[in-house]
Design a protein around this motif. Structure first.
Motif, PDB file in Angstrom:
ATOM      1  N   LEU A  24       0.858  -1.190   0.000  1.00  0.00           N
ATOM      2  CA  LEU A  24       0.000   0.000   0.000  1.00  0.00           C
ATOM      3  C   LEU A  24       0.888   1.232   0.000  1.00  0.00           C
ATOM      4  CD1 LEU A  24      -2.136  -1.144   3.067  1.00  0.00           C
ATOM      5  CD2 LEU A  24      -2.951  -1.144   0.706  1.00  0.00           C
ATOM      6  N   TYR A  29       0.016   7.629   6.776  1.00  0.00           N
ATOM      7  CA  TYR A  29       1.011   6.751   7.381  1.00  0.00           C
ATOM      8  C   TYR A  29       2.065   6.345   6.350  1.00  0.00           C
ATOM      9  CZ  TYR A  29       3.411   3.142   9.850  1.00  0.00           C
ATOM     10  OH  TYR A  29       4.440   2.418  10.435  1.00  0.00           O
ATOM     11  N   PHE A  30       1.580   5.864   5.207  1.00  0.00           N
ATOM     12  CA  PHE A  30       2.510   5.314   4.215  1.00  0.00           C
ATOM     13  C   PHE A  30       3.342   6.411   3.542  1.00  0.00           C
ATOM     14  CE2 PHE A  30      -0.756   2.095   4.861  1.00  0.00           C
ATOM     15  CZ  PHE A  30       0.058   1.030   5.191  1.00  0.00           C
ATOM     16  N   HIS A  79       4.451  -4.413   4.358  1.00  0.00           N
ATOM     17  CA  HIS A  79       3.116  -5.007   4.380  1.00  0.00           C
ATOM     18  C   HIS A  79       2.985  -6.096   3.294  1.00  0.00           C
ATOM     19  CE1 HIS A  79       2.373  -1.523   6.930  1.00  0.00           C
ATOM     20  NE2 HIS A  79       1.216  -2.026   7.282  1.00  0.00           N
ATOM     21  N   ASP A 103       5.906  -5.309   8.978  1.00  0.00           N
ATOM     22  CA  ASP A 103       4.453  -5.530   9.098  1.00  0.00           C
ATOM     23  C   ASP A 103       3.937  -6.637   8.204  1.00  0.00           C
ATOM     24  OD1 ASP A 103       3.698  -3.956  11.166  1.00  0.00           O
ATOM     25  OD2 ASP A 103       2.781  -2.366   9.973  1.00  0.00           O
ATOM     26  N   GLN A 116       5.744  -2.498  14.963  1.00  0.00           N
ATOM     27  CA  GLN A 116       5.603  -1.365  15.887  1.00  0.00           C
ATOM     28  C   GLN A 116       5.054  -1.798  17.251  1.00  0.00           C
ATOM     29  OE1 GLN A 116       4.335   2.295  13.141  1.00  0.00           O
ATOM     30  NE2 GLN A 116       2.967   0.565  12.942  1.00  0.00           N
ATOM     31  N   PRO A 149      -0.406  -6.105  11.116  1.00  0.00           N
ATOM     32  CA  PRO A 149      -0.523  -5.225  12.289  1.00  0.00           C
ATOM     33  C   PRO A 149      -1.949  -5.158  12.821  1.00  0.00           C
ATOM     34  CG  PRO A 149      -0.195  -3.932  10.272  1.00  0.00           C
ATOM     35  CD  PRO A 149       0.022  -5.366   9.909  1.00  0.00           C
ATOM     36  N   LEU A 150      -2.930  -5.178  11.910  1.00  0.00           N
ATOM     37  CA  LEU A 150      -4.328  -5.118  12.357  1.00  0.00           C
ATOM     38  C   LEU A 150      -4.724  -6.427  13.026  1.00  0.00           C
ATOM     39  CD1 LEU A 150      -6.031  -3.240   9.360  1.00  0.00           C
ATOM     40  CD2 LEU A 150      -4.777  -2.309  11.324  1.00  0.00           C
ATOM     41  N   VAL A 176     -10.188  -1.431   3.678  1.00  0.00           N
ATOM     42  CA  VAL A 176      -8.901  -0.817   3.329  1.00  0.00           C
ATOM     43  C   VAL A 176      -8.864  -0.721   1.812  1.00  0.00           C
ATOM     44  CG1 VAL A 176      -6.385  -1.069   3.321  1.00  0.00           C
ATOM     45  CG2 VAL A 176      -7.677  -1.671   5.376  1.00  0.00           C
ATOM     46  N   PRO A 204      -8.162   1.283  15.185  1.00  0.00           N
ATOM     47  CA  PRO A 204      -6.701   1.284  15.328  1.00  0.00           C
ATOM     48  C   PRO A 204      -5.888   1.373  14.023  1.00  0.00           C
ATOM     49  CG  PRO A 204      -7.548  -0.926  15.665  1.00  0.00           C
ATOM     50  CD  PRO A 204      -8.740  -0.053  15.371  1.00  0.00           C
ATOM     51  N   ASP A 231      -1.740   5.429  15.131  1.00  0.00           N
ATOM     52  CA  ASP A 231      -0.971   6.238  14.162  1.00  0.00           C
ATOM     53  C   ASP A 231      -1.160   7.743  14.388  1.00  0.00           C
ATOM     54  OD1 ASP A 231      -0.308   3.798  12.829  1.00  0.00           O
ATOM     55  OD2 ASP A 231      -2.194   3.923  11.724  1.00  0.00           O
TER      56      ASP A 231
HETATM   57  C1  SR1 Z   1      -3.705  -1.517   6.600  1.00  0.00           C
HETATM   58  S1  SR1 Z   1      -2.483  -1.711   7.789  1.00  0.00           S
HETATM   59  C2  SR1 Z   1      -2.316  -0.122   8.452  1.00  0.00           C
HETATM   60  C3  SR1 Z   1      -1.320  -0.079   9.551  1.00  0.00           C
HETATM   61  O1  SR1 Z   1      -0.043  -0.359   9.072  1.00  0.00           O
HETATM   62  C4  SR1 Z   1       0.917   0.240   9.940  1.00  0.00           C
HETATM   63  O2  SR1 Z   1       1.212  -0.706  10.910  1.00  0.00           O
HETATM   64  C5  SR1 Z   1       0.236   1.436  10.522  1.00  0.00           C
HETATM   65  O3  SR1 Z   1       0.449   1.568  11.890  1.00  0.00           O
HETATM   66  C6  SR1 Z   1      -1.217   1.295  10.149  1.00  0.00           C
HETATM   67  O4  SR1 Z   1      -2.100   1.422  11.247  1.00  0.00           O
END
Ligand code: SR1
Length: 325
Positions: A24, A29-30, A79, A103, A116, A149-150, A176, A204, A231
């Motif tokens: 992503l 954040y990204f 990710h 992540d 994190q 992370p979620l 998302v 979150p 975040d």
């Molecule tokens: C869709 S994942 C989003 C999360 O990835 C990172 O860990 C950020 O903290 C964000 O909340």
């Protein structure tokens, strides 16, 4: 300060190419994370080649395959869903390309992982929710499964509900995509209208929290509902501190610092230096009250007020000056 070590010759000659392979890339954040990674790439003397799947997991896996074909010096996988990205990570490892996985579960112990401390992120936000609500609340929960992370934050929420029977989940929403906040706002509005007894939202991820804040505002429920998120960005600080904002707390790292760490870890692996196998970047709880009291309006001021959000000693690169954050 100790003298910097000599720059390894491949770095001095500009031969090191680190491929950042993202799942992503849109959202605060990204964007902040990438800015940190790019700044650190310059500081340590590497070329950062960036690709994004833009939410398409097959495209992310193809991007990683391309980085392998082009013989990247190292790859950072940012990710990704285990099922699609792990086979490509295995190919990178088999090709002796160092891998840093942020992540995402790389499915191999050969990769250095970064996260994190997502359990702590959820614990910090939920402790604020518990304190503010006196342990009694009907909660709207925002979650999408599959993002590491979620999923970790969800483990903490699941346990939290067992430990706090007065706090119950009234509804769950989540999406998302490239406009997450707007999509979550629409879903949140419907959920809040269907569940008028909701008093708190656990959201979150900052795009979730921003969407939830929009919904609460549009329904005029600011005095009744509080939002607990994760975040932070300068835009998020603006949302949290505006008059009547329902977003009262968020648990966060400095995303640009995390991007910096990922690049340093990859550079160290290329140089044959030792790197801890699993790096955790600790979050801090940021409350609306403290932002307002401290007159904090941007992330730079937040980091100055919370020096622990800057971690120059994590994966320090001996030939580069300590990261400015
Ligand atoms: C869709 S994942 C989003 C999360 O990835 C990172 O860990 C950020 O903290 C964000 O909340």
């Amino acid at each position: 300060a100790p003298a910097a070590a000599p720059t390894p010759s491949a770095f001095a000659k500009g031969e090191v190419r680190i491929s950042l392979v993202r799942q992503l890339s849109s959202g605060d954040y990204f964007e902040q994370w990438l800015a940190g990674a790019q700044a650190e790439a310059k500081a340590v003397g590497v070329t950062l080649e960036v690709s994004s799947g833009e939410g398409n997991n097959d495209k992310q896996a193809l991007n990683l395959q391309q980085a392998i074909n082009q013989k990247a010096s190292a790859v950072i996988v940012d990710h990704g869903f285990a099922q699609t990205i792990q086979p490509a990570i295995k190919k990178a490892v088999d090709a002796d390309i160092p891998v840093v996985a942020f992540d995402v579960d790389p499915g191999t112990t050969e990769a250095v992982t970064i996260d994190q401390d997502d359990h702590q992120i959820a614990e910090q936000a939920l402790s604020a929710l518990k304190k503010d609500t006196g342990s009694t609340a009907k909660v709207l929960y925002v979650y999408v499964a599959g993002f590491a992370p979620l999923d970790r934050r969800n483990e903490t929420w699941t346990q939290f509900k067992k430990d706090n029977p007065g706090i119950t989940q009234a509804a769950q929403i989540g999406v998302v995509n490239s406009s997450t906040a707007a999509a979550v706002a629409d879903q949140a509005k419907a959920a809040l209208q269907a569940n008028p007894d909701i008093t708190a939202i656990f959201a979150p991820y900052d795009e979730f929290a921003k969407g939830a804040a929009l919904a609460v505002k549009e329904l005029g429920l600011q005095s009744k509902i509080k939002i607990y998120g994760a975040d932070i960005s300068t835009a998020d600080i603006g949302v949290m501190t505006e008059a009547g904002s329902p977003w009262v707390a968020t648990a966060a790292t400095d995303p640009s610092n995390v991007g910096r760490i990922a690049v340093r870890a990859a550079a160290l692996l290329v140089a044959g230096e030792q790197v801890d196998h699993a790096l955790k970047v600790p979050p801090a709880l940021v409350t609306q009250e403290r932002l307002r009291q401290g007159g904090i309006t941007n992330v730079q001021q937040l980091v100055q007020a919370n020096p622990d959000l800057s971690t120059p000693d994590v994966a320090r690169v001996p030939w580069a000056a300590p990261s400015a954050g």
